[in-house]
Every structure is written in C-alpha cells, then in structure tokens.
Design a protein around this motif. Structure first.
Motif, PDB file in Angstrom:
ATOM      1  N   VAL A   1     -10.004  24.365 -25.409  1.00  0.00           N
ATOM      2  CA  VAL A   1     -11.457  24.327 -25.390  1.00  0.00           C
ATOM      3  C   VAL A   1     -11.894  22.913 -25.033  1.00  0.00           C
ATOM      4  CG1 VAL A   1     -13.550  24.646 -26.752  1.00  0.00           C
ATOM      5  CG2 VAL A   1     -11.552  26.095 -27.187  1.00  0.00           C
ATOM      6  N   GLN A   2     -12.800  22.812 -24.084  1.00  0.00           N
ATOM      7  CA  GLN A   2     -13.362  21.505 -23.713  1.00  0.00           C
ATOM      8  C   GLN A   2     -14.683  21.326 -24.454  1.00  0.00           C
ATOM      9  OE1 GLN A   2     -12.321  23.724 -20.985  1.00  0.00           O
ATOM     10  NE2 GLN A   2     -10.340  22.790 -21.441  1.00  0.00           N
ATOM     11  N   LEU A   3     -14.853  20.142 -25.015  1.00  0.00           N
ATOM     12  CA  LEU A   3     -16.026  19.865 -25.845  1.00  0.00           C
ATOM     13  C   LEU A   3     -16.709  18.584 -25.380  1.00  0.00           C
ATOM     14  CD1 LEU A   3     -14.280  20.522 -29.268  1.00  0.00           C
ATOM     15  CD2 LEU A   3     -15.788  22.097 -28.056  1.00  0.00           C
ATOM     16  N   VAL A   4     -18.035  18.618 -25.308  1.00  0.00           N
ATOM     17  CA  VAL A   4     -18.806  17.437 -24.924  1.00  0.00           C
ATOM     18  C   VAL A   4     -19.944  17.258 -25.918  1.00  0.00           C
ATOM     19  CG1 VAL A   4     -20.184  16.327 -23.152  1.00  0.00           C
ATOM     20  CG2 VAL A   4     -18.229  17.754 -22.498  1.00  0.00           C
ATOM     21  N   GLU A   5     -19.901  16.156 -26.651  1.00  0.00           N
ATOM     22  CA  GLU A   5     -20.949  15.843 -27.616  1.00  0.00           C
ATOM     23  C   GLU A   5     -22.067  15.033 -26.960  1.00  0.00           C
ATOM     24  OE1 GLU A   5     -16.970  15.119 -29.946  1.00  0.00           O
ATOM     25  OE2 GLU A   5     -17.783  14.731 -27.946  1.00  0.00           O
ATOM     26  N   SER A   6     -23.238  15.129 -27.538  1.00  0.00           N
ATOM     27  CA  SER A   6     -24.375  14.324 -27.106  1.00  0.00           C
ATOM     28  C   SER A   6     -25.337  14.171 -28.268  1.00  0.00           C
ATOM     29  CB  SER A   6     -25.076  14.963 -25.909  1.00  0.00           C
ATOM     30  OG  SER A   6     -25.582  16.241 -26.261  1.00  0.00           O
ATOM     31  N   GLY A   7     -26.258  13.210 -28.122  1.00  0.00           N
ATOM     32  CA  GLY A   7     -27.315  13.042 -29.105  1.00  0.00           C
ATOM     33  C   GLY A   7     -27.190  11.825 -29.990  1.00  0.00           C
TER      34      GLY A   7
ATOM     35  N   GLY B   1     -14.426  26.980 -21.925  1.00  0.00           N
ATOM     36  CA  GLY B   1     -13.039  27.392 -22.030  1.00  0.00           C
ATOM     37  C   GLY B   1     -12.938  28.748 -22.708  1.00  0.00           C
ATOM     38  N   ARG B   2     -12.116  28.834 -23.740  1.00  0.00           N
ATOM     39  CA  ARG B   2     -11.897  30.099 -24.405  1.00  0.00           C
ATOM     40  C   ARG B   2     -13.142  30.580 -25.145  1.00  0.00           C
ATOM     41  NH1 ARG B   2      -6.140  29.544 -27.358  1.00  0.00           N
ATOM     42  NH2 ARG B   2      -6.674  31.665 -27.922  1.00  0.00           N
ATOM     43  N   SER B   3     -13.214  31.820 -25.469  1.00  0.00           N
ATOM     44  CA  SER B   3     -14.395  32.471 -26.019  1.00  0.00           C
ATOM     45  C   SER B   3     -14.935  31.757 -27.244  1.00  0.00           C
ATOM     46  CB  SER B   3     -14.065  33.912 -26.374  1.00  0.00           C
ATOM     47  OG  SER B   3     -15.198  34.574 -26.878  1.00  0.00           O
ATOM     48  N   PHE B   4     -16.095  31.176 -27.092  1.00  0.00           N
ATOM     49  CA  PHE B   4     -16.689  30.326 -28.116  1.00  0.00           C
ATOM     50  C   PHE B   4     -16.949  31.076 -29.410  1.00  0.00           C
ATOM     51  CE2 PHE B   4     -19.020  26.711 -29.579  1.00  0.00           C
ATOM     52  CZ  PHE B   4     -20.130  27.181 -30.252  1.00  0.00           C
TER      53      PHE B   4
ATOM     54  N   SER C   1     -25.206  24.236 -37.299  1.00  0.00           N
ATOM     55  CA  SER C   1     -25.603  25.539 -36.785  1.00  0.00           C
ATOM     56  C   SER C   1     -24.933  25.751 -35.445  1.00  0.00           C
ATOM     57  CB  SER C   1     -27.127  25.638 -36.660  1.00  0.00           C
ATOM     58  OG  SER C   1     -27.610  24.680 -35.737  1.00  0.00           O
ATOM     59  N   ARG C   2     -25.000  26.964 -34.951  1.00  0.00           N
ATOM     60  CA  ARG C   2     -24.400  27.261 -33.658  1.00  0.00           C
ATOM     61  C   ARG C   2     -25.226  28.309 -32.943  1.00  0.00           C
ATOM     62  NH1 ARG C   2     -18.489  28.971 -34.681  1.00  0.00           N
ATOM     63  NH2 ARG C   2     -18.512  29.463 -32.425  1.00  0.00           N
ATOM     64  N   ASP C   3     -25.148  28.254 -31.612  1.00  0.00           N
ATOM     65  CA  ASP C   3     -25.788  29.246 -30.751  1.00  0.00           C
ATOM     66  C   ASP C   3     -24.688  29.792 -29.858  1.00  0.00           C
ATOM     67  OD1 ASP C   3     -27.145  30.701 -28.835  1.00  0.00           O
ATOM     68  OD2 ASP C   3     -28.819  29.289 -28.744  1.00  0.00           O
ATOM     69  N   ASN C   4     -24.172  30.953 -30.211  1.00  0.00           N
ATOM     70  CA  ASN C   4     -23.037  31.504 -29.452  1.00  0.00           C
ATOM     71  C   ASN C   4     -23.429  31.900 -28.028  1.00  0.00           C
ATOM     72  OD1 ASN C   4     -21.299  31.047 -31.564  1.00  0.00           O
ATOM     73  ND2 ASN C   4     -21.299  33.166 -32.296  1.00  0.00           N
ATOM     74  N   ALA C   5     -24.703  32.154 -27.803  1.00  0.00           N
ATOM     75  CA  ALA C   5     -25.162  32.494 -26.446  1.00  0.00           C
ATOM     76  C   ALA C   5     -25.130  31.269 -25.542  1.00  0.00           C
ATOM     77  CB  ALA C   5     -26.560  33.072 -26.500  1.00  0.00           C
ATOM     78  N   LYS C   6     -25.242  30.093 -26.148  1.00  0.00           N
ATOM     79  CA  LYS C   6     -25.246  28.852 -25.372  1.00  0.00           C
ATOM     80  C   LYS C   6     -23.941  28.072 -25.499  1.00  0.00           C
ATOM     81  CE  LYS C   6     -30.251  28.145 -25.613  1.00  0.00           C
ATOM     82  NZ  LYS C   6     -31.342  27.217 -26.007  1.00  0.00           N
ATOM     83  N   ASN C   7     -22.980  28.626 -26.231  1.00  0.00           N
ATOM     84  CA  ASN C   7     -21.699  27.931 -26.439  1.00  0.00           C
ATOM     85  C   ASN C   7     -21.905  26.525 -26.983  1.00  0.00           C
ATOM     86  OD1 ASN C   7     -20.553  30.214 -25.422  1.00  0.00           O
ATOM     87  ND2 ASN C   7     -19.414  29.204 -23.798  1.00  0.00           N
ATOM     88  N   THR C   8     -22.801  26.402 -27.938  1.00  0.00           N
ATOM     89  CA  THR C   8     -23.172  25.086 -28.455  1.00  0.00           C
ATOM     90  C   THR C   8     -23.221  25.103 -29.979  1.00  0.00           C
ATOM     91  OG1 THR C   8     -24.455  24.629 -26.464  1.00  0.00           O
ATOM     92  CG2 THR C   8     -24.893  23.247 -28.381  1.00  0.00           C
ATOM     93  N   VAL C   9     -22.748  24.006 -30.562  1.00  0.00           N
ATOM     94  CA  VAL C   9     -22.872  23.796 -32.004  1.00  0.00           C
ATOM     95  C   VAL C   9     -23.702  22.530 -32.215  1.00  0.00           C
ATOM     96  CG1 VAL C   9     -20.713  22.492 -32.172  1.00  0.00           C
ATOM     97  CG2 VAL C   9     -21.607  23.663 -34.184  1.00  0.00           C
ATOM     98  N   TYR C  10     -24.482  22.542 -33.291  1.00  0.00           N
ATOM     99  CA  TYR C  10     -25.407  21.443 -33.561  1.00  0.00           C
ATOM    100  C   TYR C  10     -25.124  20.843 -34.937  1.00  0.00           C
ATOM    101  CZ  TYR C  10     -27.933  23.948 -29.900  1.00  0.00           C
ATOM    102  OH  TYR C  10     -28.280  24.587 -28.729  1.00  0.00           O
ATOM    103  N   LEU C  11     -25.550  19.608 -35.073  1.00  0.00           N
ATOM    104  CA  LEU C  11     -25.536  18.965 -36.378  1.00  0.00           C
ATOM    105  C   LEU C  11     -26.873  18.253 -36.549  1.00  0.00           C
ATOM    106  CD1 LEU C  11     -23.799  18.430 -38.921  1.00  0.00           C
ATOM    107  CD2 LEU C  11     -23.250  16.202 -37.919  1.00  0.00           C
ATOM    108  N   GLN C  12     -27.729  18.819 -37.383  1.00  0.00           N
ATOM    109  CA  GLN C  12     -29.009  18.194 -37.698  1.00  0.00           C
ATOM    110  C   GLN C  12     -28.791  17.256 -38.865  1.00  0.00           C
ATOM    111  OE1 GLN C  12     -32.129  18.495 -36.209  1.00  0.00           O
ATOM    112  NE2 GLN C  12     -32.708  16.861 -37.634  1.00  0.00           N
ATOM    113  N   MET C  13     -29.123  15.999 -38.664  1.00  0.00           N
ATOM    114  CA  MET C  13     -28.890  14.974 -39.679  1.00  0.00           C
ATOM    115  C   MET C  13     -30.229  14.386 -40.100  1.00  0.00           C
ATOM    116  SD  MET C  13     -25.526  13.104 -38.086  1.00  0.00           S
ATOM    117  CE  MET C  13     -26.403  12.428 -36.691  1.00  0.00           C
ATOM    118  N   ASN C  14     -30.570  14.535 -41.367  1.00  0.00           N
ATOM    119  CA  ASN C  14     -31.820  14.017 -41.919  1.00  0.00           C
ATOM    120  C   ASN C  14     -31.532  12.962 -42.985  1.00  0.00           C
ATOM    121  OD1 ASN C  14     -33.251  15.915 -40.342  1.00  0.00           O
ATOM    122  ND2 ASN C  14     -33.107  17.450 -41.969  1.00  0.00           N
ATOM    123  N   ALA C  15     -32.541  12.198 -43.295  1.00  0.00           N
ATOM    124  CA  ALA C  15     -32.416  11.166 -44.336  1.00  0.00           C
ATOM    125  C   ALA C  15     -31.176  10.305 -44.113  1.00  0.00           C
ATOM    126  CB  ALA C  15     -32.395  11.818 -45.719  1.00  0.00           C
ATOM    127  N   LEU C  16     -31.020   9.844 -42.889  1.00  0.00           N
ATOM    128  CA  LEU C  16     -29.820   9.089 -42.531  1.00  0.00           C
ATOM    129  C   LEU C  16     -29.736   7.773 -43.299  1.00  0.00           C
ATOM    130  CD1 LEU C  16     -29.789   9.908 -38.759  1.00  0.00           C
ATOM    131  CD2 LEU C  16     -27.874  10.292 -40.319  1.00  0.00           C
TER     132      LEU C  16
END
Length: 122
Positions: free
Chosen positions: A2-8, A26-29, A71-86
């Motif tokens: 699986v190829q992964l690209v982070e951003s943000g 890559g393989r089925s997310f 969280s994740r959006d399987n339709a977009k092959n994307t996983v998120y990390l919402q970070m608050n109160a950093l």
C-alpha cells in the motif's frame, strides 16, 4: 503493498487545531485497519490511533484521547486525524500506517508513509 501519502502538517500555536490526511493507493483500502503514529526528535516512534477497516473500531493512545479523532472515508481511500487542543509536546513527524495489527500491547503497521511535520509553538 500500500502506498501512503500524508499531508496537512504545519506550524500551529498551542491550543490550535490541525487535520492530517493520508491518501492510500494499492490494495483494497476498505479491507484493512489504518493508523497514525508519531516520532518526536530524539524519541522512538509511538502509536497515536488506529481505526478498523469499517471504521467501527477505534483506539487511541492515552496521551491524545479526547483531543484527537481518527476517521476514514473508504470511498476516497483516505484516513484523517483531527487534532484539537494541540500542545507543544504534540510536536513530531506524524506517520500514516496501513494494515495494522496488534501484537501484545503494540500496534504494528506493514506499510508507511513518508511522514508530515507537525510543530506546535508555545
């Protein structure tokens, strides 16, 4: 594989928020668990959060519980990390990982992104 690209990742003031994204190809997310890890300067990489393939199972490290949301959006092959109160101690390179499994008390990923830098100023 699986190829992964982070951003943000970027510089943010303490108390602020950021959302990291990780795009997978890559393989089925939707068939595997995804997670986030982080590595601060001079420290070992540590587990942050994991989400099951369907999104129904989520687990956080104690240090980010309540403040971070995975969280994740399987339709977009994307996983998120919402970070608050950093906090300044959240400063690290954040890595996305795919095909996580738990071995005893440790989460291990098979595929890794290149990381994205999060810096929290005080």
């Amino acid at each position: 594989q699986v190829q992964l690209v982070e951003s943000g990742g970027r510089l943010v003031q303490a108390g602020g928020s950021l959302r990291l994204s990780c795009a997978a190809s890559g393989r089925s997310f939707s068939n595997y668990a995804m997670g986030w890890f982080r590595q601060a300067p001079g420290k070992e990489r540590e587990f942050v959060a994991v989400i099951s393939s369907s999104g129904g199972g989520i687990y956080y490290a104690d240090s980010v519980q309540v403040r971070f949301t995975i969280s994740r959006d399987n339709a977009k092959n994307t996983v998120y990390l919402q970070m608050n109160a950093l906090k300044p101690e959240d400063t690290a390179v954040y890595y996305c990982a795919a095909r996580l499994a738990r071995y005893g008390t440790k989460w291990i990923g098979e595929d890794w992104g290149q990381g994205t830098q999060v810096t929290v100023s005080s």
